[in-house]
Design an enzyme around this catalytic site. Structure first.
Site, PDB file in Angstrom:
ATOM      1  N   ARG A 670      -4.683  -8.022  -7.551  1.00  0.00           N
ATOM      2  CA  ARG A 670      -6.210  -8.194  -8.085  1.00  0.00           C
ATOM      3  C   ARG A 670      -6.718  -7.033  -8.740  1.00  0.00           C
ATOM      4  NH1 ARG A 670      -8.647  -6.886  -1.442  1.00  0.00           N
ATOM      5  NH2 ARG A 670      -7.761  -4.750  -1.863  1.00  0.00           N
ATOM      6  N   ASN A 695       1.951  -2.181  -5.975  1.00  0.00           N
ATOM      7  CA  ASN A 695       3.119  -2.708  -4.868  1.00  0.00           C
ATOM      8  C   ASN A 695       3.760  -4.055  -5.273  1.00  0.00           C
ATOM      9  OD1 ASN A 695       3.367  -1.022  -3.376  1.00  0.00           O
ATOM     10  ND2 ASN A 695       2.270  -1.884  -1.571  1.00  0.00           N
ATOM     11  N   ARG A 726       2.076   4.334  -0.603  1.00  0.00           N
ATOM     12  CA  ARG A 726       0.919   5.420  -0.336  1.00  0.00           C
ATOM     13  C   ARG A 726       0.542   6.123  -1.065  1.00  0.00           C
ATOM     14  NH1 ARG A 726      -4.849   3.595   0.407  1.00  0.00           N
ATOM     15  NH2 ARG A 726      -4.408   1.515   0.926  1.00  0.00           N
ATOM     16  N   ASP A 743      -8.426  -0.346  -3.626  1.00  0.00           N
ATOM     17  CA  ASP A 743      -8.820  -1.205  -5.243  1.00  0.00           C
ATOM     18  C   ASP A 743     -10.004  -1.375  -4.183  1.00  0.00           C
ATOM     19  OD1 ASP A 743      -7.594  -2.716  -3.426  1.00  0.00           O
ATOM     20  OD2 ASP A 743      -6.474  -3.823  -4.808  1.00  0.00           O
ATOM     21  N   ASP A 831      -2.561   4.168   7.476  1.00  0.00           N
ATOM     22  CA  ASP A 831      -3.691   5.565   7.485  1.00  0.00           C
ATOM     23  C   ASP A 831      -3.929   5.774   9.050  1.00  0.00           C
ATOM     24  OD1 ASP A 831      -4.004   2.899   9.159  1.00  0.00           O
ATOM     25  OD2 ASP A 831      -6.292   2.432   8.207  1.00  0.00           O
ATOM     26  N   ARG A 874      -3.026  -2.782  15.365  1.00  0.00           N
ATOM     27  CA  ARG A 874      -2.838  -1.448  15.245  1.00  0.00           C
ATOM     28  C   ARG A 874      -3.046  -0.974  16.681  1.00  0.00           C
ATOM     29  NH1 ARG A 874      -5.213  -0.554  10.637  1.00  0.00           N
ATOM     30  NH2 ARG A 874      -6.497   1.291  10.993  1.00  0.00           N
TER      31      ARG A 874
END
Length: 917
Positions: A670, A695, A726, A743, A831, A874
């Protein structure tokens, strides 16, 4: 002749005519230019005189009568205005000339002052130079010149020192040669090849293979024996073979002395005996090991040398890694059985198993104290079982044949899998010390202790004379209950009086000790080395940082500043620094430590600041020993370590003069979004550099122009596309503070600065913007991930959050590999994994700042979070992480940090004071 004469006469006539014409023309011009103006002047004067003085038309009029005419009034006014302006300009000119004269005088005075100041400055420089010279002379007189210690390398002809007369008198200061292990040596360790000595062929192949694998992964092992500080010899476990009986103590002693670097007395040698069975051969008993230390699981009193020899743990998982999914969870607190014990004593006991205990323990103590309390233990435990007050399981005879054991030691019953199934449903696991008081450490007790810690049963050791593994470094009282045998009658009351919170704390500490010290062969070998290194006070080796393979890129135009992001109102962000970026101060306590530091850091359960280094001799995590005193930018942290420059220091009371942070931004194909995000960082105060984790397997476009934000932008190439990248500890990150940001995240400068200030006051926690929480699904009996707005939160997403770089080391090198594998499998949940790790270490929730709950990027390409399967993955991640950790480490909080002065207009000199609610 006539023709020619006629021609001449005709040619003179036009010449005369032209002359007459020129004369007439000259006369007319003279009349017009001279006579006509005189006649006109005379005529006009005659008219004014004939008409009288009141009827003058062209002549001057007295008293300004000319201006009384209407057609010239405007011209008169203009004339008067111009005259006044000319007068004013003249006055101003004279005033400026006077000011210039005065300024010239002041310039002369300033020049004289500058000359005088230069003279004073020169004198001050001379004084400072003389003072520095005097200071150096004074320091040289009062302090000796320090240099690195002279390294005394081994010599084959070195006769060594005679060992103490008694083996019990051998201690580090008498039997260890510190000269070969200076503080700056790095603790090099040489490991003998098992094929270089006679009994090496008899060693258990699994033990040999596991030991060799651990040696290869150690950062301390060296192939050069001439520079080694410590020499390690693997002496067991030896396979039993009828055809080859074990060597006699005399033969074994001769074989030890034949080692190439034994040097008569074996100083700086460590004999390691690892066991996989409940009964290990103590073939070093009655063997003179000289000045060599011994590390094994079984010791007799006259054999063990306190502070020199080492009680080690058994090697249960020789080659296979422990399966964390098979380990039972740490909750619920109470299990089926209050306590369990299964064992058998080979020799006959003084009392029958069916005997009832006496009425009181005091009655028995009225006479001579018993030589063996095992009879008393059997009777008391059977009485508790028969009372049915609590469900307990005690078996003093094995259903199958008992495992071999030492005399007076309780043998293990059944197979390992059967024993673990019983311990999984036990709140406490009894470990009865051998009846022989001379047996200070036994393999059977070590095996029971290992199995209890592995499945979360809290060990209860009956007998305070036993030495547990690494007892000189591990504070076992935080994970094990030590009860003297005379208090067996009070055991039931003691176990019932322990609160649930204490039980959970002890179970969590036991799990921590098992994972860190005992779970794998690498951890056992690292623990042995860390124990020796700590005892001789050598700092740990530096931790490995991830080398950043930078992708070349070229900067384009100077980045502008988004007006929406730069408009901070009256909020003072601090000065824009003109100095080049600077790294955080390095950890400078490698060779200084205090008893308080050692006491505070020894074997603390996971809690606040647990894993942050306070001393390089901290033996908490041998597998992480490279963290401590590593010189990687760590220093002791805690309350009051805040402030950045004058603004932060004055506002928050910090004691760090200045500090910066590093932005770590993960991106994947991106480019336009990334360039916009980098431009938004232009002009951000206290920013050290930006590390872009590229990445994508495709390199950046050749024509891509990167924005020039006035700071370094390091583009790091990764080996594979992984969200774990990360949190890699990149060597390009030179600050303690790391701002992990996506980003496509939009943050204003004032929000980033406020989050940085909050993190400086809570350096051990995640401080960020988007909050999330977990919830328990009653219907499915599982955990759920929830992103709805709520007054509670338990996670702060690392798409926009500050954290300490230390957690990057823990995430990449210490956290179970199974968690990182699941992140790679789902391309999700990194995360959540970081929040689990920090909450598990600190036992604190994260801190959310400002009111942001989510981020939206209009016009950005499709993100991973937009997929419908994102939340289902998740959910699975949370439940998997809970299984790995054994419990839910996330903690709820309703605390959010905002500035009272946020968007409040106050005088500029008051905006530097921030208060938190």
């Amino acid at each position: 002749m006539q023709r020619s004469g006629g021609i001449v006469g005709n040619s003179t006539q036009p010449w005369v005519l032209r002359r007459v014409r020129l004369t007439w023309l000259s006369f007319m011009l003279f009349f017009i230019l001279v006579c006509f103006p005189l006649i006109a002047h005379y005529y006009l004067n005659t008219i004014d005189e004939a008409g009288g003085p009141d009827k003058r038309i062209f002549g001057p009029r007295p008293g300004g009568e000319l201006c009384e005419a209407k057609h010239v009034q405007d011209l008169c006014r203009i004339r008067e205005s111009v005259s006044e302006e000319l007068l004013q300009l003249e006055a101003k000119r004279q005033e400026l000339n006077g000011e210039i004269a005065r300024l010239n005088l002041r310039i002369e005075a300033c020049k004289r002052s500058i000359d005088s100041a230069k003279q004073d400055l020169l004198q001050l420089k001379n004084v400072i130079s003389q003072t520095e010279h005097s200071y150096k002379e004074l320091m040289a007189q009062n302090q000796p010149k320090l240099s690195l210690p002279v390294r005394l390398l081994p010599d084959k002809d070195d006769p060594g020192y005679p060992p103490p007369k008694s083996a019990q008198n051998c201690r580090l200061h008498t039997c260890f040669d510190y000269a070969r292990c200076p503080l700056t040596s790095g603790f090099p360790v040489y490991v003998y090849d098992t094929g270089s000595y006679p009994w090496g062929e008899k060693l258990d192949p699994l033990v040999k293979q596991a030991f060799a694998s651990s040696v290869k992964s150690s950062v301390y092992v060296t192939d050069n024996p001439n520079i080694a500080c410590l020499y390690i010899v693997l002496v067991g476990e030896i396979q039993e073979s009828p055809s080859s009986p074990p060597a006699s103590p005399l033969d074994l002693e001769k074989q030890l002395k034949a080692l190439p670097y034994w040097r008569l007395d074996g100083h700086n040698h460590l004999l390691v005996h690892l066991l996989r069975k409940s009964l290990t051969q103590n073939f070093l008993y009655n063997v003179s090991t000289g000045r060599a230390a011994v590390a094994q699981s079984t010791f007799f009193d006259r054999q063990y040398r306190e502070g020199f020899d080492m009680v080690v743990s058994p090697l249960v998982h020789a080659l296979s890694e422990p399966n964390f999914l098979e380990v039972p969870p740490q909750v619920p607190v109470k299990r089926k059985y209050l306590f369990t014990f299964q064992g058998e004593k080979v020799e006959s006991l003084r009392s029958s198993l069916l005997e009832a205990p006496p009425q009181s323990f005091e009655e028995e103590m009225e006479g001579d104290p018993p030589a063996d309390y095992d009879d008393r233990i059997i009777g008391t435990l059977k009485a508790v079982q028969d009372s049915h007050l609590d469900q307990v399981l005690v078996e003093f005879t094995c259903k199958n044949q008992a495992k071999p054991s030492l005399p007076t030691e309780w043998a293990l019953c059944g197979e390992r899998e059967d024993r673990l199934e019983v311990l999984k449903v036990s709140t406490f696991a009894l470990v009865i010390s051998p009846g022989d008081g001379q047996l200070v450490a036994s393999a059977g007790c070590s095996m029971r202790l290992f199995e209890a810690l592995e499945v979360g049963a809290i060990p209860v050791v009956l007998g305070d004379h036993s030495k547990l593994p690494y007892h000189h470094l591990i504070r076992w009282s935080e994970a094990v209950i030590m009860v003297p045998k005379p208090r067996i009658t009070e055991l039931h009351f003691l176990l019932r009086s322990i609160s649930d919170n204490d039980l959970l704390a002890m179970r969590r500490q036991g799990r921590f000790l098992w994972e860190t010290y005992f779970s794998t062969s690498e951890s056992i070998f690292s623990t042995i080395l860390a124990s020796v290194r700590t005892s001789i006070q050598i700092p740990a080796a530096p931790i490995r940082e991830e080398p950043a393979q930078e992708i070349p890129h070229k900067a384009g135009k100077l980045a502008g500043t988004d007006a929406n992001l730069a408009d901070n109102g009256d909020l003072d962000l601090g000065p824009v620094e003109v100095e080049p970026p600077y790294a955080s101060p390095r950890f400078l306590r490698n060779f200084t430590y205090t008893a308080a530091d050692v006491y505070r850091t020894w074997n603390r359960a996971p809690g606040p600041f647990h894993l942050f280094p306070h001393t390089p001799l901290d033996p908490i995590l041998p597998s992480e020993a490279k963290f401590l005193g590593s010189g990687t930018g760590f220093r002791p942290i805690g309350g009051g370590s805040g402030g950045s420059g004058k603004e932060f220091q004055a506002a928050l009371g910090g004691n760090v003069p200045r500090e910066q942070f590093t932005v770590v931004m993960l991106t994947y194909e991106r480019e336009e979004v990334l360039m916009n995000s980098l431009e938004r960082l232009n002009g951000l105060p206290y920013l050290n550099k930006v590390v872009v984790v590229w990445n994508s397997p495709k390199p950046p476009s050749d024509d891509l122009l990167w924005p020039d934000i006035g700071l370094p932008i390091v583009v790091v190439h990764t080996e594979k596309n992984s969200l774990n990248n990360r949190f890699l500890p990149w060597d390009a990150v030179e600050t303690e503070a790391v701002l992990s940001i996506d980003d496509d995240a939009h943050l204003r400068h004032d929000e980033i600065m406020f989050g940085f200030r909050v993190w400086r006051e809570a350096r051990d926690r995640i401080v960020g913007f988007p909050g999330r929480f977990h919830a328990w699904d009653v219907n499915h009996q599982s955990w759920l991930y929830n992103s709805n707005y709520s007054c509670e939160l338990s996670m702060v997403l690392t798409g926009a959050a500050f954290f300490h770089k230390y957690y990057a080391y823990l995430y990449s090198y210490v956290m179970p590999q199974a968690i990182r594998d699941m992140v790679d499998e789902y391309i999700n949940c990194e995360d959540i994994a970081m929040n689990f790790l920090v909450s598990h270490i600190t036992r604190k929730p994260p801190i959310k700042v400002t009111s942001r709950w989510t981020f939206r990027c209009p016009g950005c390409p499709q993100a991973l979070s937009h997929d419908d399967s994102h939340f289902h993955e998740r959910h699975k991640c949370i439940n998997f992480f809970v299984k790995v950790y054994g419990y839910m480490p996330l903690l709820y909080t309703q605390f959010r940090v905002d500035s009272v002065l946020f968007k409040t207009r106050l005088p500029h000199d008051k905006t530097k004071c921030f208060k938190f609610i």
